[in-house]
Design a protein around this motif. Sequence first.
Motif, PDB file in Angstrom:
ATOM      1  N   ALA A   1       0.817  -1.211  -0.017  1.00 44.01           N
ATOM      2  CA  ALA A   1      -0.029  -0.041   0.058  1.00 44.01           C
ATOM      3  C   ALA A   1       0.870   1.330   0.033  1.00 44.01           C
ATOM      4  CB  ALA A   1      -0.959   0.186   1.220  1.00 44.01           C
ATOM      5  N   MET A   2       0.223   2.424  -0.431  1.00 42.66           N
ATOM      6  CA  MET A   2       0.844   3.672  -0.357  1.00 42.66           C
ATOM      7  C   MET A   2       0.095   4.681  -0.601  1.00 42.66           C
ATOM      8  SD  MET A   2       3.717   5.451  -0.014  1.00 42.66           S
ATOM      9  CE  MET A   2       4.965   4.345  -0.275  1.00 42.66           C
ATOM     10  N   PRO A   3      -0.030   5.505   0.474  1.00 43.24           N
ATOM     11  CA  PRO A   3       0.764   5.783   1.531  1.00 43.24           C
ATOM     12  C   PRO A   3       0.918   4.611   2.683  1.00 43.24           C
ATOM     13  CG  PRO A   3      -0.948   7.443   2.041  1.00 43.24           C
ATOM     14  CD  PRO A   3      -1.060   6.672   0.546  1.00 43.24           C
TER      15      PRO A   3
ATOM     16  N   THR B   1      -3.612   3.620  -1.787  1.00 46.27           N
ATOM     17  CA  THR B   1      -3.503   2.750  -3.015  1.00 46.27           C
ATOM     18  C   THR B   1      -3.111   1.538  -2.928  1.00 46.27           C
ATOM     19  OG1 THR B   1      -3.249   4.518  -4.451  1.00 46.27           O
ATOM     20  CG2 THR B   1      -2.504   2.413  -5.191  1.00 46.27           C
ATOM     21  N   VAL B   2      -3.937   0.559  -2.759  1.00 45.33           N
ATOM     22  CA  VAL B   2      -3.421  -1.206  -2.315  1.00 45.33           C
ATOM     23  C   VAL B   2      -3.270  -1.837  -3.745  1.00 45.33           C
ATOM     24  CG1 VAL B   2      -4.441  -3.057  -1.416  1.00 45.33           C
ATOM     25  CG2 VAL B   2      -5.119  -0.810  -0.600  1.00 45.33           C
TER      26      VAL B   2
ATOM     27  N   ALA C   1      -6.340  -4.694 -12.590  1.00 44.18           N
ATOM     28  CA  ALA C   1      -6.110  -5.996 -12.068  1.00 44.18           C
ATOM     29  C   ALA C   1      -5.230  -6.047 -10.885  1.00 44.18           C
ATOM     30  CB  ALA C   1      -5.607  -6.979 -13.289  1.00 44.18           C
ATOM     31  N   THR C   2      -4.358  -4.864 -10.362  1.00 44.35           N
ATOM     32  CA  THR C   2      -3.500  -4.909  -9.603  1.00 44.35           C
ATOM     33  C   THR C   2      -3.543  -4.023  -8.505  1.00 44.35           C
ATOM     34  OG1 THR C   2      -1.683  -3.588 -10.856  1.00 44.35           O
ATOM     35  CG2 THR C   2      -1.717  -6.058 -11.061  1.00 44.35           C
ATOM     36  N   THR C   3      -4.731  -3.242  -8.515  1.00 45.99           N
ATOM     37  CA  THR C   3      -4.728  -1.964  -7.878  1.00 45.99           C
ATOM     38  C   THR C   3      -6.275  -1.803  -7.359  1.00 45.99           C
ATOM     39  OG1 THR C   3      -3.071  -0.828  -9.126  1.00 45.99           O
ATOM     40  CG2 THR C   3      -4.198   0.429  -7.721  1.00 45.99           C
TER      41      THR C   3
END
Length: 204
Positions: free
Chosen positions: A20-22, A32-33, A65-67
Amino acid sequence: FVHAAKSGFVVLPPPSVTGAMPLAGYVSSTITVTGANFVTSAQDAAARCSALVGGADADCTLVDATTAKITIQTGTSAGASTVQVTIVTAGAASPHNVAASAAGFLTVLSSPTASTFTPLAGYQSSTITVGGANFVTPAQGGTCSAVVGDTAAASCFVSSSSSVIVVLGASIAGASDVNVTLNSGGAFVHAAKSGFVVLPPPSV
Protein backbone atom coordinates in the motif's frame (compact mmCIF):
# COMPACT_ATOMS: atom_id res chain seq x y z
CA PHE A 1 -25.27 -35.25 -27.33
CA VAL A 2 -24.51 -31.91 -28.87
CA HIS A 3 -22.09 -29.26 -27.70
CA ALA A 4 -21.55 -25.50 -27.77
CA ALA A 5 -18.28 -23.90 -26.82
CA LYS A 6 -16.83 -20.43 -26.31
CA SER A 7 -13.18 -19.67 -25.64
CA GLY A 8 -11.63 -16.79 -23.74
CA PHE A 9 -12.95 -17.15 -20.16
CA VAL A 10 -10.14 -16.52 -17.64
CA VAL A 11 -9.97 -18.51 -14.41
CA LEU A 12 -8.00 -16.39 -11.96
CA PRO A 13 -5.99 -17.57 -8.96
CA PRO A 14 -7.23 -16.14 -5.64
CA PRO A 15 -6.57 -12.41 -5.30
CA SER A 16 -3.71 -11.23 -3.12
CA VAL A 17 -2.76 -7.98 -1.37
CA THR A 18 0.95 -7.15 -1.38
CA GLY A 19 1.37 -3.50 -0.41
CA ALA A 20 0.00 0.00 0.00
CA MET A 21 0.98 3.65 -0.42
CA PRO A 22 0.97 5.75 1.62
CA LEU A 23 2.09 3.40 4.38
CA ALA A 24 0.50 5.55 7.08
CA GLY A 25 -2.58 7.73 7.03
CA TYR A 26 -5.41 9.44 8.84
CA VAL A 27 -9.19 9.23 8.66
CA SER A 28 -10.11 10.29 5.08
CA SER A 29 -6.71 9.25 3.68
CA THR A 30 -7.02 7.38 0.39
CA ILE A 31 -4.64 4.42 0.18
CA THR A 32 -3.60 2.77 -3.07
CA VAL A 33 -3.56 -0.97 -2.37
CA THR A 34 -1.53 -3.16 -4.72
CA GLY A 35 -1.96 -6.85 -5.29
CA ALA A 36 -2.79 -9.36 -8.00
CA ASN A 37 -5.74 -11.11 -9.64
CA PHE A 38 -8.35 -8.41 -9.06
CA VAL A 39 -11.26 -8.83 -11.48
CA THR A 40 -11.65 -5.72 -13.63
CA SER A 41 -14.81 -4.08 -14.98
CA ALA A 42 -13.73 -5.16 -18.47
CA GLN A 43 -13.89 -8.78 -17.29
CA ASP A 44 -17.10 -8.36 -15.28
CA ALA A 45 -19.15 -5.18 -15.58
CA ALA A 46 -20.58 -5.79 -12.12
CA ALA A 47 -17.22 -6.38 -10.43
CA ARG A 48 -16.62 -4.25 -7.36
CA CYS A 49 -14.75 -4.37 -4.08
CA SER A 50 -15.26 -3.80 -0.40
CA ALA A 51 -12.56 -3.30 2.21
CA LEU A 52 -11.76 -3.50 5.89
CA VAL A 53 -8.94 -1.63 7.62
CA GLY A 54 -8.26 -3.08 11.04
CA GLY A 55 -11.75 -4.56 11.00
CA ALA A 56 -13.48 -1.25 10.19
CA ASP A 57 -15.28 -0.64 6.91
CA ALA A 58 -13.41 1.40 4.29
CA ASP A 59 -14.59 2.74 0.95
CA CYS A 60 -13.14 0.68 -1.92
CA THR A 61 -12.81 1.27 -5.68
CA LEU A 62 -11.35 -1.20 -8.17
CA VAL A 63 -8.84 0.46 -10.48
CA ASP A 64 -7.37 -2.42 -12.46
CA ALA A 65 -6.18 -6.02 -12.10
CA THR A 66 -3.48 -5.06 -9.57
CA THR A 67 -4.82 -1.93 -7.88
CA ALA A 68 -7.65 -0.84 -5.61
CA LYS A 69 -8.11 2.46 -3.79
CA ILE A 70 -9.50 2.48 -0.26
CA THR A 71 -10.43 5.42 1.97
CA ILE A 72 -10.06 5.20 5.75
CA GLN A 73 -13.32 5.99 7.53
CA THR A 74 -14.22 7.56 10.88
CA GLY A 75 -14.19 4.94 13.62
CA THR A 76 -11.09 3.13 12.38
CA SER A 77 -8.77 2.36 15.30
CA ALA A 78 -5.27 3.80 15.30
CA GLY A 79 -2.32 1.44 14.96
CA ALA A 80 -0.84 -1.10 12.56
CA SER A 81 -3.76 -2.51 10.62
CA THR A 82 -4.65 -5.53 8.53
CA VAL A 83 -6.06 -4.51 5.15
CA GLN A 84 -8.65 -6.83 3.62
CA VAL A 85 -9.96 -6.30 0.09
CA THR A 86 -12.92 -8.39 -1.01
CA ILE A 87 -13.53 -8.73 -4.73
CA VAL A 88 -17.21 -9.16 -5.59
CA THR A 89 -17.99 -10.75 -8.98
CA ALA A 90 -20.83 -12.45 -10.92
CA GLY A 91 -23.25 -9.56 -10.65
CA ALA A 92 -25.35 -8.15 -7.86
CA ALA A 93 -28.04 -10.86 -8.08
CA SER A 94 -25.71 -13.72 -7.15
CA PRO A 95 -22.44 -12.20 -5.97
CA HIS A 96 -19.36 -14.30 -5.33
CA ASN A 97 -16.99 -12.85 -2.75
CA VAL A 98 -13.28 -13.61 -2.64
CA ALA A 99 -11.20 -11.85 0.03
CA ALA A 100 -7.50 -11.07 0.18
CA SER A 101 -5.74 -9.56 3.17
CA ALA A 102 -2.30 -8.59 4.43
CA ALA A 103 -1.16 -7.34 7.81
CA GLY A 104 1.37 -4.86 9.09
CA PHE A 105 2.07 -2.55 6.16
CA LEU A 106 -0.54 0.17 6.85
CA THR A 107 -0.56 2.25 10.02
CA VAL A 108 -3.64 4.32 10.87
CA LEU A 109 -2.66 7.42 12.85
CA SER A 110 -4.55 9.61 15.27
CA SER A 111 -4.59 13.34 14.55
CA PRO A 112 -1.11 14.88 14.63
CA THR A 113 -0.04 17.15 17.48
CA ALA A 114 2.63 19.85 17.78
CA SER A 115 3.95 20.24 21.31
CA THR A 116 7.38 21.94 21.09
CA PHE A 117 9.55 24.01 18.80
CA THR A 118 13.25 24.85 18.84
CA PRO A 119 14.44 27.60 18.88
CA LEU A 120 11.78 29.76 20.50
CA ALA A 121 12.57 32.76 18.30
CA GLY A 122 14.16 33.43 14.94
CA TYR A 123 14.50 35.65 11.88
CA GLN A 124 13.33 35.34 8.31
CA SER A 125 14.84 32.15 6.81
CA SER A 126 15.46 30.69 10.27
CA THR A 127 14.87 26.96 10.68
CA ILE A 128 12.41 25.73 13.31
CA THR A 129 12.23 22.13 14.51
CA VAL A 130 8.65 21.34 15.51
CA GLY A 131 8.28 18.38 17.85
CA GLY A 132 5.09 16.41 18.15
CA ALA A 133 3.48 13.10 17.23
CA ASN A 134 1.72 11.24 14.42
CA PHE A 135 3.54 12.86 11.49
CA VAL A 136 3.62 10.84 8.23
CA THR A 137 7.14 10.82 6.79
CA PRO A 138 8.03 11.11 3.08
CA ALA A 139 9.12 7.45 3.14
CA GLN A 140 5.60 6.59 4.24
CA GLY A 141 4.09 8.80 1.53
CA GLY A 142 3.43 11.96 3.53
CA THR A 143 4.11 15.65 2.83
CA CYS A 144 3.69 18.86 4.81
CA SER A 145 3.32 22.60 4.52
CA ALA A 146 3.44 25.25 7.23
CA VAL A 147 2.29 28.76 8.07
CA VAL A 148 4.04 30.94 10.68
CA GLY A 149 1.72 33.70 11.81
CA ASP A 150 -0.13 34.54 8.60
CA THR A 151 2.78 33.82 6.26
CA ALA A 152 3.52 30.61 4.42
CA ALA A 153 6.80 29.01 5.41
CA ALA A 154 9.54 28.79 2.79
CA SER A 155 9.64 25.02 3.22
CA CYS A 156 8.40 22.15 5.36
CA PHE A 157 9.89 18.68 5.72
CA VAL A 158 8.81 15.76 7.92
CA SER A 159 12.09 14.39 9.27
CA SER A 160 10.49 11.72 11.48
CA SER A 161 7.16 10.68 12.94
CA SER A 162 7.77 13.18 15.76
CA SER A 163 9.68 16.00 14.07
CA VAL A 164 9.00 18.56 11.32
CA ILE A 165 11.59 21.02 9.96
CA VAL A 166 10.14 24.41 8.98
CA VAL A 167 12.07 27.25 7.29
CA LEU A 168 10.53 30.69 7.84
CA GLY A 169 9.44 32.82 4.92
CA ALA A 170 9.03 36.60 5.02
CA SER A 171 7.07 36.46 8.27
CA ILE A 172 5.92 39.58 10.11
CA ALA A 173 7.81 40.20 13.37
CA GLY A 174 6.01 39.31 16.57
CA ALA A 175 4.59 36.37 18.49
CA SER A 176 3.23 33.80 16.04
CA ASP A 177 1.49 30.47 15.85
CA VAL A 178 3.27 27.73 13.94
CA ASN A 179 0.68 25.75 11.97
CA VAL A 180 1.76 22.55 10.23
CA THR A 181 -0.49 20.81 7.69
CA LEU A 182 0.19 17.12 7.06
CA ASN A 183 -1.03 15.44 3.88
CA SER A 184 -1.33 11.69 3.54
CA GLY A 185 -3.42 10.21 0.78
CA GLY A 186 -5.36 13.44 0.26
CA ALA A 187 -6.29 13.86 3.93
CA PHE A 188 -5.09 17.27 5.14
CA VAL A 189 -4.77 17.42 8.93
CA HIS A 190 -3.34 20.15 11.11
CA ALA A 191 -1.10 20.56 14.13
CA ALA A 192 -0.41 23.96 15.72
CA LYS A 193 1.73 25.41 18.51
CA SER A 194 1.62 29.03 19.66
CA GLY A 195 4.35 31.21 21.13
CA PHE A 196 7.10 31.34 18.50
CA VAL A 197 8.55 34.86 18.14
CA VAL A 198 9.54 36.17 14.72
CA LEU A 199 12.29 38.75 15.24
CA PRO A 200 12.91 41.82 13.09
CA PRO A 201 16.42 42.07 11.58
CA PRO A 202 19.05 42.89 14.22
CA SER A 203 20.47 46.38 14.35
CA VAL A 204 23.59 47.92 15.84
